[in-house]
Scaffold this motif. Structure first.
Motif, PDB file in Angstrom:
ATOM      1  N   ASN A  61       0.889  -1.009  -0.054  1.00 27.14           N
ATOM      2  CA  ASN A  61       0.011  -0.138   0.016  1.00 27.14           C
ATOM      3  C   ASN A  61       1.073   1.272  -0.059  1.00 27.14           C
ATOM      4  O   ASN A  61       1.221   1.588   0.836  1.00 27.14           O
ATOM      5  CB  ASN A  61      -0.925   0.069   1.382  1.00 27.14           C
ATOM      6  CG  ASN A  61      -2.048  -0.918   1.040  1.00 27.14           C
ATOM      7  OD1 ASN A  61      -2.926  -0.950   0.099  1.00 27.14           O
ATOM      8  ND2 ASN A  61      -2.184  -1.577   2.072  1.00 27.14           N
ATOM      9  N   GLY A  62       1.181   1.637  -1.206  1.00 27.51           N
ATOM     10  CA  GLY A  62       2.101   2.864  -1.286  1.00 27.51           C
ATOM     11  C   GLY A  62       3.276   2.369  -0.671  1.00 27.51           C
ATOM     12  O   GLY A  62       3.941   1.683  -1.185  1.00 27.51           O
ATOM     13  N   ALA A  63       4.070   3.265   0.007  1.00 28.65           N
ATOM     14  CA  ALA A  63       5.427   3.257   0.679  1.00 28.65           C
ATOM     15  C   ALA A  63       5.571   2.086   1.726  1.00 28.65           C
ATOM     16  O   ALA A  63       6.539   1.671   1.891  1.00 28.65           O
ATOM     17  CB  ALA A  63       5.697   4.561   1.191  1.00 28.65           C
ATOM     18  N   ASP A  64       4.336   1.456   2.187  1.00 24.35           N
ATOM     19  CA  ASP A  64       4.472   0.486   3.161  1.00 24.35           C
ATOM     20  C   ASP A  64       4.097  -0.705   2.441  1.00 24.35           C
ATOM     21  O   ASP A  64       3.147  -0.824   1.779  1.00 24.35           O
ATOM     22  CB  ASP A  64       3.620   0.655   4.505  1.00 24.35           C
ATOM     23  CG  ASP A  64       3.935   2.024   5.200  1.00 24.35           C
ATOM     24  OD1 ASP A  64       5.021   2.108   5.369  1.00 24.35           O
ATOM     25  OD2 ASP A  64       2.991   2.688   5.617  1.00 24.35           O
ATOM     26  N   ALA A  65       4.915  -1.928   2.854  1.00 27.55           N
ATOM     27  CA  ALA A  65       4.441  -3.067   2.351  1.00 27.55           C
ATOM     28  C   ALA A  65       4.267  -3.997   3.588  1.00 27.55           C
ATOM     29  O   ALA A  65       5.006  -3.635   4.685  1.00 27.55           O
ATOM     30  CB  ALA A  65       5.575  -3.825   1.409  1.00 27.55           C
ATOM     31  N   ASP A  66       3.569  -5.043   3.922  1.00 27.85           N
ATOM     32  CA  ASP A  66       3.368  -5.871   4.707  1.00 27.85           C
ATOM     33  C   ASP A  66       3.384  -7.118   4.426  1.00 27.85           C
ATOM     34  O   ASP A  66       2.801  -7.683   3.408  1.00 27.85           O
ATOM     35  CB  ASP A  66       1.997  -5.765   5.526  1.00 27.85           C
ATOM     36  CG  ASP A  66       1.823  -6.220   6.838  1.00 27.85           C
ATOM     37  OD1 ASP A  66       2.570  -6.871   7.374  1.00 27.85           O
ATOM     38  OD2 ASP A  66       0.555  -6.220   7.320  1.00 27.85           O
ATOM     39  N   VAL A  67       4.372  -8.097   4.876  1.00 24.64           N
ATOM     40  CA  VAL A  67       4.331  -9.604   4.734  1.00 24.64           C
ATOM     41  C   VAL A  67       3.066 -10.090   5.306  1.00 24.64           C
ATOM     42  O   VAL A  67       3.067 -10.293   6.725  1.00 24.64           O
ATOM     43  CB  VAL A  67       5.701 -10.308   5.356  1.00 24.64           C
ATOM     44  CG1 VAL A  67       5.770 -11.490   5.283  1.00 24.64           C
ATOM     45  CG2 VAL A  67       6.861  -9.510   4.799  1.00 24.64           C
ATOM     46  N   GLN A  68       2.364 -10.842   4.628  1.00 25.82           N
ATOM     47  CA  GLN A  68       1.130 -11.257   5.013  1.00 25.82           C
ATOM     48  C   GLN A  68       1.487 -12.863   5.959  1.00 25.82           C
ATOM     49  O   GLN A  68       0.620 -13.214   6.585  1.00 25.82           O
ATOM     50  CB  GLN A  68       0.161 -11.505   3.798  1.00 25.82           C
ATOM     51  CG  GLN A  68      -0.333 -10.262   3.043  1.00 25.82           C
ATOM     52  CD  GLN A  68      -0.792  -9.276   4.178  1.00 25.82           C
ATOM     53  OE1 GLN A  68      -2.056  -9.455   4.428  1.00 25.82           O
ATOM     54  NE2 GLN A  68      -0.441  -8.287   4.776  1.00 25.82           N
ATOM     55  N   THR A  69       2.232 -13.504   5.114  1.00 28.43           N
ATOM     56  CA  THR A  69       2.543 -15.017   5.729  1.00 28.43           C
ATOM     57  C   THR A  69       3.886 -15.365   4.860  1.00 28.43           C
ATOM     58  O   THR A  69       4.193 -14.973   3.683  1.00 28.43           O
ATOM     59  CB  THR A  69       1.421 -15.906   5.516  1.00 28.43           C
ATOM     60  OG1 THR A  69       1.641 -17.011   5.953  1.00 28.43           O
ATOM     61  CG2 THR A  69       1.263 -16.094   3.903  1.00 28.43           C
ATOM     62  N   ILE A  70       4.574 -16.185   5.750  1.00 31.05           N
ATOM     63  CA  ILE A  70       5.562 -16.803   5.040  1.00 31.05           C
ATOM     64  C   ILE A  70       5.446 -18.404   5.765  1.00 31.05           C
ATOM     65  O   ILE A  70       5.390 -18.391   7.246  1.00 31.05           O
ATOM     66  CB  ILE A  70       6.907 -16.303   5.287  1.00 31.05           C
ATOM     67  CG1 ILE A  70       7.190 -15.158   4.509  1.00 31.05           C
ATOM     68  CG2 ILE A  70       8.007 -17.420   5.211  1.00 31.05           C
ATOM     69  CD1 ILE A  70       8.554 -14.578   4.635  1.00 31.05           C
ATOM     70  N   GLY A  71       5.657 -19.515   5.369  1.00 29.29           N
ATOM     71  CA  GLY A  71       5.643 -20.779   5.805  1.00 29.29           C
ATOM     72  C   GLY A  71       6.395 -21.717   4.858  1.00 29.29           C
ATOM     73  O   GLY A  71       6.608 -21.703   3.813  1.00 29.29           O
TER      74      GLY A  71
END
Length: 146
Positions: A61-71
């Motif tokens: 979302n614009g300048a921010d990114a968010d790792v939703q999941t890693i498995g």
């Protein structure tokens, strides 16, 4: 190991892996379908041959990114699969214009915390009792990626 964009035909295998790794807090099949349908998401699978041995997703979302999941499959942990996924998700976020990457990790998951810190993440918050039904805190980590 090969990284590919997650496709619909990977969802069943990813969900089986998710259930094994995260038990009661596992995402549903519908959650994965919903994530894949979003235009600001990028989901990847790690394959060994035809076998899904890991997966991850990022939301930008614009300048921010968010790792939703890693498995990563239990028998593939400690082999660099998680690091490869994290670096690929970071590259996706940078390509989409993000300058910061955030994620949440269980306070009792030292191996994951060590991976994230080695990749430049630092803790910015703690969410008490975030992971239910286990009553485990979440550490919120952030890294500058550009």
């Amino acid at each position: 190991m090969e990284l590919q964009e997650m496709r619909w035909w990977h969802v069943a295998d990813v969900h089986a892996l998710e259930r094994d790794l995260f038990g009661a807090t596992a995402w549903s099949v519908e959650s994965f379908w919903g994530e894949l349908a979003q235009p600001n998401r990028s989901f990847l699978v790690a394959l060994e041959g035809e076998e899904v041995v890991g997966y991850g997703g990022v939301m930008v979302n614009g300048a921010d990114a968010d790792v939703q999941t890693i498995g990563v499959a239990r028998d593939h942990q400690g082999r660099g699969t998680g690091r490869g996924l994290l670096r690929a998700l970071r590259a996706e976020a940078v390509a989409a214009g993000a300058t910061h990457l955030l994620l949440e990790v269980r306070a009792d998951n030292s191996p994951a915390q060590n991976l994230y810190r080695s990749e430049g993440f630092s803790q910015i918050a703690r969410r008490a009792r975030y992971y239910q039904p286990d009553d485990v805190d979440a550490l919120v980590l952030r890294a500058r990626i550009s």
